[in-house]
Motif scaffolding. Sequence first.
Motif, short mmCIF file in Angstrom:
data_model
loop_
_atom_site.label_atom_id
_atom_site.label_comp_id
_atom_site.label_asym_id
_atom_site.label_seq_id
_atom_site.Cartn_x
_atom_site.Cartn_y
_atom_site.Cartn_z
N ASP A 23 0.74 -6.95 -0.41
CA ASP A 23 -0.23 -8.55 -0.47
C ASP A 23 -0.86 -8.14 -1.92
OD1 ASP A 23 -2.61 -10.37 0.12
OD2 ASP A 23 -1.01 -11.18 0.27
N HIS A 24 -1.07 -8.73 -2.63
CA HIS A 24 -1.38 -8.83 -3.43
C HIS A 24 -3.02 -8.90 -3.70
CE1 HIS A 24 -2.51 -12.92 -3.28
NE2 HIS A 24 -3.93 -12.84 -4.24
N ARG A 25 -4.06 -8.80 -2.35
CA ARG A 25 -5.55 -8.96 -1.85
C ARG A 25 -5.58 -7.57 -1.34
NH1 ARG A 25 -4.94 -14.29 0.98
NH2 ARG A 25 -3.24 -13.04 1.90
N ARG A 56 0.22 -2.65 -9.72
CA ARG A 56 0.62 -4.20 -10.45
C ARG A 56 0.44 -5.20 -9.33
NH1 ARG A 56 3.05 -5.49 -16.10
NH2 ARG A 56 2.57 -7.75 -16.06
N ALA A 57 -0.23 -5.90 -9.64
CA ALA A 57 0.64 -7.44 -9.26
C ALA A 57 1.49 -8.57 -9.38
CB ALA A 57 -1.01 -8.30 -8.81
N TYR A 58 2.79 -9.31 -8.96
CA TYR A 58 3.48 -10.03 -9.59
C TYR A 58 3.34 -11.20 -8.57
CZ TYR A 58 4.99 -5.37 -11.56
OH TYR A 58 5.20 -4.86 -12.24
N LYS A 83 1.85 -13.51 -5.76
CA LYS A 83 0.78 -12.67 -4.37
C LYS A 83 1.65 -11.54 -4.37
CE LYS A 83 0.07 -17.91 -3.28
NZ LYS A 83 -0.11 -18.65 -1.86
N THR A 84 2.01 -11.01 -4.71
CA THR A 84 3.11 -9.61 -4.25
C THR A 84 2.84 -8.30 -5.22
OG1 THR A 84 5.23 -10.34 -3.60
CG2 THR A 84 5.07 -7.54 -3.72
N ARG A 85 2.32 -7.63 -4.30
CA ARG A 85 1.62 -6.42 -4.79
C ARG A 85 2.55 -4.86 -5.49
NH1 ARG A 85 -4.63 -4.79 -4.94
NH2 ARG A 85 -4.84 -3.62 -7.12
#
Length: 196
Positions: free
Chosen positions: A165-167, A182-184, A186-188
């Motif tokens: 998760d991006h968070r 790196r985040a894309y 909502k995905t990291r």
Amino acid sequence: MRITGGQWRGRTLLMPKSDAVRPTQDRVREALFGLLQPVLPGATFLDLFAGSGAVGLEALSRGAREATFLERDRTVFTTLLRNLAAFGVEAHHARNADTLRLLGVAADAPETPRRPLPLALPSATIVFADPPYLWAKENGFGELAKALVAHGLPEPGGFLVAEFDHRTDPEPLPGFTLLRDRAYGKTRLAIWRRDA
């Protein structure tokens, strides 16, 4: 969902009818393999939470020599086998196994991560881990990485790639160097290189 690059570019994948799977989106796979392309030709690839097999098949499409797939859910595993058959990948490269229990990092797994694995896993240049996002948030990747290294995975100088998760922030992993984070949406994605 389709393969985004390489010899099978544009070919469609079957997707399981299950809430147990969160497919890696096309743009995330494109970004991932754009980063891995310099080391992918001839690499061996281990997809720990394989789902439909999209990531491992993408690796093969883009030049990996071999890919091994682990998937716990039996229904999802059936779809994975159908995808492998459609792409001409032999079924012995797929195992219906729970990665977390196999490596001894599940909450109910015995606390002996250095014991021999009940399933033999081949050596791998690149290990891809896309566990449930909630599990990654609560546990991080430290114990998983430690268990992998205890079993020689990835090879020294090889790569551990995690999707989460991006968070969630990636933590430092002993014996690894973080190369990319790196985040894309909502995905990291994080890529660590195992120290030689």
